[in-house]
Design a protein around this motif. Structure first.
Motif, short mmCIF file in Angstrom:
data_model
loop_
_atom_site.label_atom_id
_atom_site.label_comp_id
_atom_site.label_asym_id
_atom_site.label_seq_id
_atom_site.Cartn_x
_atom_site.Cartn_y
_atom_site.Cartn_z
N GLN A 123 0.84 -1.21 0.00
CA GLN A 123 0.00 0.00 0.00
C GLN A 123 0.87 1.26 0.00
O GLN A 123 0.49 2.28 -0.58
CB GLN A 123 -0.93 0.00 1.21
CG GLN A 123 -1.97 -1.11 1.16
CD GLN A 123 -2.83 -1.16 2.41
OE1 GLN A 123 -3.35 -0.15 2.85
NE2 GLN A 123 -2.98 -2.34 2.99
N ASP A 125 3.92 1.41 -1.37
CA ASP A 125 4.42 1.49 -2.75
C ASP A 125 3.35 2.08 -3.66
O ASP A 125 3.65 2.83 -4.59
CB ASP A 125 4.82 0.10 -3.27
CG ASP A 125 6.16 -0.34 -2.69
OD1 ASP A 125 6.87 0.50 -2.13
OD2 ASP A 125 6.47 -1.54 -2.80
N ALA A 126 2.08 1.69 -3.40
CA ALA A 126 0.98 2.20 -4.24
C ALA A 126 0.90 3.73 -4.12
O ALA A 126 0.75 4.43 -5.13
CB ALA A 126 -0.34 1.56 -3.82
N LEU A 127 1.03 4.25 -2.90
CA LEU A 127 1.03 5.72 -2.72
C LEU A 127 2.17 6.36 -3.49
O LEU A 127 1.98 7.35 -4.21
CB LEU A 127 1.18 6.06 -1.23
CG LEU A 127 -0.07 6.08 -0.38
CD1 LEU A 127 0.30 6.25 1.09
CD2 LEU A 127 -0.99 7.22 -0.79
N THR A 128 3.37 5.77 -3.35
CA THR A 128 4.55 6.32 -4.03
C THR A 128 4.36 6.29 -5.54
O THR A 128 4.67 7.27 -6.23
CB THR A 128 5.81 5.52 -3.65
OG1 THR A 128 5.85 5.39 -2.24
CG2 THR A 128 7.08 6.20 -4.14
N ALA A 129 3.83 5.16 -6.04
CA ALA A 129 3.64 5.03 -7.48
C ALA A 129 2.59 6.00 -8.01
O ALA A 129 2.59 6.34 -9.19
CB ALA A 129 3.25 3.59 -7.83
N MET A 130 1.68 6.46 -7.11
CA MET A 130 0.69 7.47 -7.52
C MET A 130 1.27 8.88 -7.47
O MET A 130 0.53 9.86 -7.59
CB MET A 130 -0.52 7.43 -6.56
CG MET A 130 -1.43 6.26 -6.73
SD MET A 130 -2.66 6.32 -5.41
CE MET A 130 -3.24 4.65 -5.43
N LEU A 132 2.33 10.27 -4.85
CA LEU A 132 1.91 10.89 -3.59
C LEU A 132 2.94 10.51 -2.53
O LEU A 132 3.39 9.37 -2.49
CB LEU A 132 0.53 10.39 -3.18
CG LEU A 132 -0.60 10.73 -4.17
CD1 LEU A 132 -1.87 9.96 -3.82
CD2 LEU A 132 -0.89 12.22 -4.19
#
Lengths: 252, 247
Positions: A123, A125-130, A132
């Protein structure tokens, strides 16, 4: 020699990572956009999770203090000073320290586990990839919330402890109600309250910083989360006690 | 276009990527196949800038993202959508909030338009009516579909799929693949799919690259891969281990 060198390098690197993490978080606190909704959620998280345990430990700490200090002070014929002795012990020392230790065990461990699970389930990583910044979403609200909540919980701990002491001193040991409270009013100064406040503010930073750092850097599945949580609680508790000594000796 | 040039990465002295060279063309669906633990997900993390390589470059539309960090890297990431293994949905948010999240946080948009776009994204992945559920209340297949909707809502030009069908039954697996193909047709993004679904991936990808022991050993269309004489590719397709191959 080589092992010692490698260990030293690794320790310096880890220390550098911990302080860089804090510096990054502090920078993000003062750079918009601010996440007020997340801040309120985390204030509720700390307060909600810890309130019952603070009320319980606070009242029993005050009660135990009353019993022990009454026994000691009576030997010197100073049992009239029981009220201020309890209040000063709580406000300057036990309130901030014990409440911080209780919050570490209750909310700090939950915080590390929550962020750790977010790490291993990608989760974060998901923020970073967005595009954000995860520090802004996960770390900043916790540090700011802890700085707000820790002094409040310490104040509640102090208050309930003083009333716990009152229950034992006045109702059980037969001390006069007027003496108990009037002596507190005479002996407790604003400076004592300020010392307690500074301590709990700094404990708020320490606990949220260490618990977030350990959660944020969790590795290797469920075992990693368990390890990170244990390390966060142990390290936070040790740092609270060490920092308490240093700040206490400076502010005394 | 994404160009991967001589990419190398080691963890604790063990080489995971050993000089990867690969070009992914605009608007194509490129699948990267290979055995589990072979470095496919590590490669994908390099493409999204989540891991820095020891050596080599990753050029996204001509910009080397390996040399970027902070806001510059985030600027490139604006082009990306990522579907993580398992979905990586935010546990504390509902399906609707998860899908709305990137749009709400990154784009100035009024509430009505946001609502319309979230509904459209949920419709694309056939999950209309599931918006109020939390990730813990939905199945693995649904989680992947929500993750797909979340990745597509900002209309990215490049979408990365990290094993989007791992652990799913064949029916759900095919439905996820169909959604990838349908949304690719609709939005025209460049897609990179990490997969070990053989033979299903042949019906999804435009081109396939085979990763083995940290290098790309073969690249081609599904038909070229199916008819490849490369022993590693052949043995992977028929499901046998290649123990001692050194590229």
């Amino acid at each position: 020699m080589r092992i010692l060198g490698a260990w030293t390098l690794s320790a310096v690197r880890r220390l550098g990572n911990i302080f860089t993490f804090l510096a990054n978080a502090v920078y993000s606190i003062f750079s918009p956009p601010f996440k007020f909704g997340l801040l309120l959620r985390q204030i509720r998280f700390f307060g909600n999770k810890s309130m019952v345990i603070i009320l319980l430990t606070g009242s029993f700490t005050g009660m135990v203090l009353a019993l022990q200090l009454f026994y000691t002070l009576r030997k010197f014929g100073s049992d009239a000073l029981l009220g201020p002795a309890i209040a000063l012990s709580l406000i300057r020392e036990l309130g901030p320290v014990l409440s911080a230790l209780m919050v570490t065990g209750r909310a700090g461990s939950a915080l590390t586990a929550e962020i750790g699970i977010m790490r291993i389930s990608e989760q974060i990583d998901a923020l970073t990839a967005m595009a954000l910044n995860p520090v802004r979403y996960l770390i900043v609200p916790n540090i700011v919330a802890a700085v707000i909540v820790f002094p409040l919980l310490a104040a509640i701990f102090d208050l309930i402890g003083i009333y716990g002491g009152y229950a034992v001193a006045v109702k059980l040991l037969g001390m006069s109600e007027g003496t108990y409270f009037s002596q507190i009013e005479t002996f407790v100064e604003m400076k004592d309250i300020r010392i307690g406040l500074y301590k709990s503010l700094s404990f708020g930073v320490i606990v949220s910083w260490i618990c977030c750092y350990k959660g944020f850097n969790t590795r290797y599945g469920a075992e990693g989360v368990s390890k990170a949580t244990t390390e966060a609680v142990v390290l936070s508790s040790i740092l609270i006690l060490i920092w308490d000594y240093f700040i206490g000796s400076v502010l005394l | 276009m994404i160009e991967i040039i001589d990419l190398e990465k080691s963890f604790d002295g063990q080489k995971v990527l050993n000089g990867i060279d690969l070009t992914i063309l605009d608007n194509e669906l490129m699948a990267i196949i290979g055995k589990s633990g072979g470095g496919k997900s590590v490669l994908l993390k390099h493409l999204t800038g989540l891991i820095k390589p020891d050596k080599g470059s990753v050029l996204v539309d001509g910009v080397d993202i390996v040399r970027l960090s902070g806001r510059e890297l985030d600027g490139i990431r604006e082009k990306f959508g990522v579907v993580f293994q398992g979905g990586a949905l935010f546990d504390s948010l509902t399906v609707y909030e998860n899908v709305a999240f990137p749009l709400k946080e990154k784009v100035k948009i009024d509430r009505k338009e946001l609502h319309e776009r979230v509904l459209r994204a949920l419709e694309d992945v056939e999950l209309l009516g599931m918006g109020k559920k939390y990730p813990a209340e939905i199945s693995g297949g649904m989680k992947r579909r929500v993750a797909l909707a979340r990745a597509l809502i900002t209309e990215p030009s490049i979408v990365f799929f990290d094993e989007p069908t791992t652990g799913l039954d064949p029916i759900i697996l095919n439905s996820i693949h169909r959604l990838i193909v349908d949304t690719h047709k609709k939005y025209g993004f460049t897609g990179v799919i990490i997969s070990h679904d053989i033979p299903e991936i042949f019906d999804v990808a435009d081109r396939i690259a085979m990763l083995h022991n940290g290098v790309i050993v073969e690249t081609g269309t599904p038909d070229e891969i199916k008819n490849s004489f490369n022993p590693i590719v052949r043995q992977f397709i028929i499901g046998m281990e290649v123990p001692s191959f050194k590229p």
